[in-house]
Design a protein around this motif. Sequence first.
Motif, PDB file in Angstrom:
ATOM      1  N   GLU A   5       0.816  -1.208   0.000  1.00  0.00           N
ATOM      2  CA  GLU A   5       0.000   0.000   0.000  1.00  0.00           C
ATOM      3  C   GLU A   5       0.853   1.264   0.000  1.00  0.00           C
ATOM      4  O   GLU A   5       0.395   2.336  -0.388  1.00  0.00           O
ATOM      5  CB  GLU A   5      -0.939  -0.010   1.210  1.00  0.00           C
ATOM      6  CG  GLU A   5      -2.018  -1.075   1.127  1.00  0.00           C
ATOM      7  CD  GLU A   5      -2.824  -1.201   2.399  1.00  0.00           C
ATOM      8  OE1 GLU A   5      -4.060  -1.153   2.327  1.00  0.00           O
ATOM      9  OE2 GLU A   5      -2.211  -1.323   3.476  1.00  0.00           O
ATOM     10  N   SER A  10      -0.288   2.412  -8.568  1.00  0.00           N
ATOM     11  CA  SER A  10      -1.681   2.777  -8.338  1.00  0.00           C
ATOM     12  C   SER A  10      -2.485   1.516  -8.047  1.00  0.00           C
ATOM     13  O   SER A  10      -2.014   0.389  -8.269  1.00  0.00           O
ATOM     14  CB  SER A  10      -2.252   3.473  -9.570  1.00  0.00           C
ATOM     15  OG  SER A  10      -2.328   2.558 -10.659  1.00  0.00           O
ATOM     16  N   ALA A  11      -3.704   1.711  -7.572  1.00  0.00           N
ATOM     17  CA  ALA A  11      -4.563   0.552  -7.298  1.00  0.00           C
ATOM     18  C   ALA A  11      -4.808  -0.251  -8.571  1.00  0.00           C
ATOM     19  O   ALA A  11      -4.827  -1.485  -8.552  1.00  0.00           O
ATOM     20  CB  ALA A  11      -5.882   1.018  -6.689  1.00  0.00           C
ATOM     21  N   ARG A  14      -1.658  -2.185  -9.356  1.00  0.00           N
ATOM     22  CA  ARG A  14      -1.503  -3.291  -8.408  1.00  0.00           C
ATOM     23  C   ARG A  14      -2.480  -4.406  -8.744  1.00  0.00           C
ATOM     24  O   ARG A  14      -2.130  -5.593  -8.668  1.00  0.00           O
ATOM     25  CB  ARG A  14      -1.738  -2.787  -6.984  1.00  0.00           C
ATOM     26  CG  ARG A  14      -1.418  -3.807  -5.909  1.00  0.00           C
ATOM     27  CD  ARG A  14       0.063  -4.104  -5.837  1.00  0.00           C
ATOM     28  NE  ARG A  14       0.802  -3.007  -5.244  1.00  0.00           N
ATOM     29  CZ  ARG A  14       2.129  -2.978  -5.145  1.00  0.00           C
ATOM     30  NH1 ARG A  14       2.842  -3.980  -5.639  1.00  0.00           N
ATOM     31  NH2 ARG A  14       2.744  -1.954  -4.602  1.00  0.00           N
ATOM     32  N   ARG A  15      -3.680  -4.055  -9.153  1.00  0.00           N
ATOM     33  CA  ARG A  15      -4.665  -5.065  -9.542  1.00  0.00           C
ATOM     34  C   ARG A  15      -4.144  -5.861 -10.738  1.00  0.00           C
ATOM     35  O   ARG A  15      -4.231  -7.090 -10.764  1.00  0.00           O
ATOM     36  CB  ARG A  15      -5.986  -4.385  -9.891  1.00  0.00           C
ATOM     37  CG  ARG A  15      -7.061  -5.326 -10.410  1.00  0.00           C
ATOM     38  CD  ARG A  15      -8.312  -4.557 -10.814  1.00  0.00           C
ATOM     39  NE  ARG A  15      -9.281  -5.413 -11.472  1.00  0.00           N
ATOM     40  CZ  ARG A  15     -10.174  -6.167 -10.866  1.00  0.00           C
ATOM     41  NH1 ARG A  15     -10.232  -6.154  -9.547  1.00  0.00           N
ATOM     42  NH2 ARG A  15     -11.011  -6.931 -11.542  1.00  0.00           N
ATOM     43  N   MET A  53      -8.416  -7.224  -1.934  1.00  0.00           N
ATOM     44  CA  MET A  53      -8.697  -6.630  -3.242  1.00  0.00           C
ATOM     45  C   MET A  53      -9.719  -7.431  -4.038  1.00  0.00           C
ATOM     46  O   MET A  53     -10.554  -6.848  -4.736  1.00  0.00           O
ATOM     47  CB  MET A  53      -7.402  -6.491  -4.042  1.00  0.00           C
ATOM     48  CG  MET A  53      -7.598  -5.907  -5.443  1.00  0.00           C
ATOM     49  SD  MET A  53      -6.070  -5.429  -6.267  1.00  0.00           S
ATOM     50  CE  MET A  53      -5.740  -3.850  -5.479  1.00  0.00           C
TER      51      MET A  53
END
Length: 208
Positions: A5, A10-11, A14-15, A53
């Motif tokens: 984190e 970015s999210a 990361r996804r 997630m």
Amino acid sequence: MSPEETGRLSAADRREQILTAASVVFGERGYAGGTTDAIAQQAGVSQAYVVRMFGGKEKLFRASAERAADKVIEAFRGAIAEFNANDDVHEKTLKLAIAYTHLVADRGILLTLLHLFSLGHDESFGPLARSCFLSTYTIVREEAGLTPEEASAFFARGMLTTTLLAMRMPDAADDPTAAELMQCTFGETSTDLITLSQGQSPLDDSGR
């Protein structure tokens, strides 16, 4: 705050990182054998972060399978964008096949789709498998402009290609019978597919 984190990704990035790792692990182990722990290790994040997630293995496999199907659609649409007005069926299907050739350099995508298709009997994954395949078929029919018979022949050869790559037939390229079969199946993409496929190992020994 966990290390993942506090990183710079970015999210969304990361996804994608986790889905790439999931493609590798599910491709190698299948849905039953894949675990969120192995995927977390492959992605270099914590298992808790993966679960937070995606909400568990089933949703993660679904997202990974949808990503793989989307990659095929993206590759086909890229090939269709290169069509010329005077392209015949052979030229169209060759461009589609070349796009697929480059896509399956990522063995995890190929195997994840095969695992999804093998779950056609499953109440949750069966509808997804059929939907993914029919979406791709529709694009080849409506956007590439192939007739039902032409599309069927294209996918028949494509599924044979996929099966041969899944069983790593290019590793037996020195066998005359294997070479003959691959040449007849892969056609003008034969050399590229053999080169891309030989020696591929999506999950390193420590993760097997």
